[in-house]
Design an enzyme around this catalytic site. Structure first.
Site, PDB file in Angstrom:
ATOM      1  N   CYS A   1       0.608  -1.190   0.002  1.00 37.80           N
ATOM      2  CA  CYS A   1       0.197  -0.178   0.460  1.00 37.80           C
ATOM      3  C   CYS A   1       0.706   1.282  -0.030  1.00 37.80           C
ATOM      4  O   CYS A   1       1.529   1.440  -0.337  1.00 37.80           O
ATOM      5  CB  CYS A   1      -1.347  -0.218   0.949  1.00 37.80           C
ATOM      6  SG  CYS A   1      -2.253   0.578   0.720  1.00 37.80           S
TER       7      CYS A   1
ATOM      8  N   HIS B   1      -3.421  -5.328   1.193  1.00 40.26           N
ATOM      9  CA  HIS B   1      -3.482  -5.965   2.136  1.00 40.26           C
ATOM     10  C   HIS B   1      -3.090  -7.946   2.837  1.00 40.26           C
ATOM     11  O   HIS B   1      -3.648  -7.800   3.735  1.00 40.26           O
ATOM     12  CB  HIS B   1      -3.707  -5.076   3.505  1.00 40.26           C
ATOM     13  CG  HIS B   1      -3.197  -3.971   3.165  1.00 40.26           C
ATOM     14  ND1 HIS B   1      -2.320  -3.265   3.842  1.00 40.26           N
ATOM     15  CD2 HIS B   1      -3.895  -3.176   2.972  1.00 40.26           C
ATOM     16  CE1 HIS B   1      -2.166  -1.846   3.836  1.00 40.26           C
ATOM     17  NE2 HIS B   1      -3.475  -1.375   2.871  1.00 40.26           N
TER      18      HIS B   1
ATOM     19  N   GLU C   1      -0.931  -8.934   4.498  1.00 35.51           N
ATOM     20  CA  GLU C   1      -0.759  -8.913   6.063  1.00 35.51           C
ATOM     21  C   GLU C   1      -1.861  -9.619   7.013  1.00 35.51           C
ATOM     22  O   GLU C   1      -1.814  -9.887   7.807  1.00 35.51           O
ATOM     23  CB  GLU C   1      -0.064  -8.413   6.531  1.00 35.51           C
ATOM     24  CG  GLU C   1       0.018  -7.200   6.504  1.00 35.51           C
ATOM     25  CD  GLU C   1      -0.842  -5.929   5.551  1.00 35.51           C
ATOM     26  OE1 GLU C   1      -0.830  -4.441   5.712  1.00 35.51           O
ATOM     27  OE2 GLU C   1      -0.380  -6.411   4.153  1.00 35.51           O
TER      28      GLU C   1
END
Length: 224
Positions: A87, A196, A198
């Site tokens: 990002c 994302h 994660e």
């Protein structure tokens, strides 16, 4: 794998990234402030996480790209070090010249916060070895400037050299050129992507779709 997460004023995804990295390594990553001039000794992976560095003034990531720590990150990458930018981290990598192109305002000029589906375009890299080409996975997006842009010559080079890592597979909401969601450096050791992964590394977080990226990284470091 010894990971270092870079913190800029406005970074807000460092804890999410730390959870993902610790999940696969069992070790807490180092947190490195943007005013530092060197990475921790023995660093294997540098991560530029999401957020709004310096309030997204100028172009997103433009001010962060000039931070003192970025000179160390550039030297690390030049030596073949692994760098992941997610990002805002992707925006910073582009502004710093570590990846080509730029991230522009989303088509429609609206901030997008929702899940998206990514398709894996390149396997056999330190970031994607646990996926097969064409596999799809879910990841959250949360950005106002995720519209990847580059000139046609650059886009053709990325395509021809197999450096497009991920594409949006469920509709291109931000207007990114050729549905590009993530790209790789020519040596395959620098990756930037907008969504994302994660945030999906544990069932308690809503799923494990993003875990293969971090497992791939951990195993590639052992192999190295």
């Amino acid at each position: 794998m010894n990971a270092a997460i870079i913190l800029f004023p406005g970074t807000n995804r460092e804890r999410d990234m730390a959870i993902a990295l610790q999940r696969v390594t069992g070790k807490k990553p180092a947190m490195v402030f943007h005013r530092e001039t060197a990475l921790p000794p023995g660093t294997d992976l540098v991560v530029l996480p999401g957020g709004f560095s310096h309030g997204d003034y100028l172009r997103c990531g433009a001010m962060a790209a000039l931070s003192p720590i970025m000179e160390a990150v550039k030297r690390f990458a030049a030596r073949g070090g692994h760098v992941l930018g997610v990002c805002n981290g992707f925006q910073i990598l582009c502004e710093a010249g570590l990846l080509p192109g730029v991230l522009l305002r989303n088509a429609g000029l609206r901030f997008l916060s929702m899940d998206c589906v990514l398709r894996v375009e390149r396997t056999g890299t330190p970031f994607t070895s646990h996926w097969q080409r064409g596999a799809t996975f879910r990841a959250p997006m949360a950005h106002g400037d995720g519209n990847y842009f580059a000139d046609d010559a650059t886009l053709n080079r990325l395509e021809g050299e197999g450096l497009v890592a991920f594409r949006y597979a469920d509709g291109n909401r931000n207007g990114a050129a050729r549905d590009i969601a993530g790209i790789l450096s020519p040596n395959l050791r620098v990756l930037g992507l907008m969504p994302h992964p994660e945030d999906y590394v544990d069932p308690l977080m809503g799923g494990t779709d993003g875990l293969p990226m971090f497992t791939s990284l951990a195993e590639s470091m052992v192999a190295a």
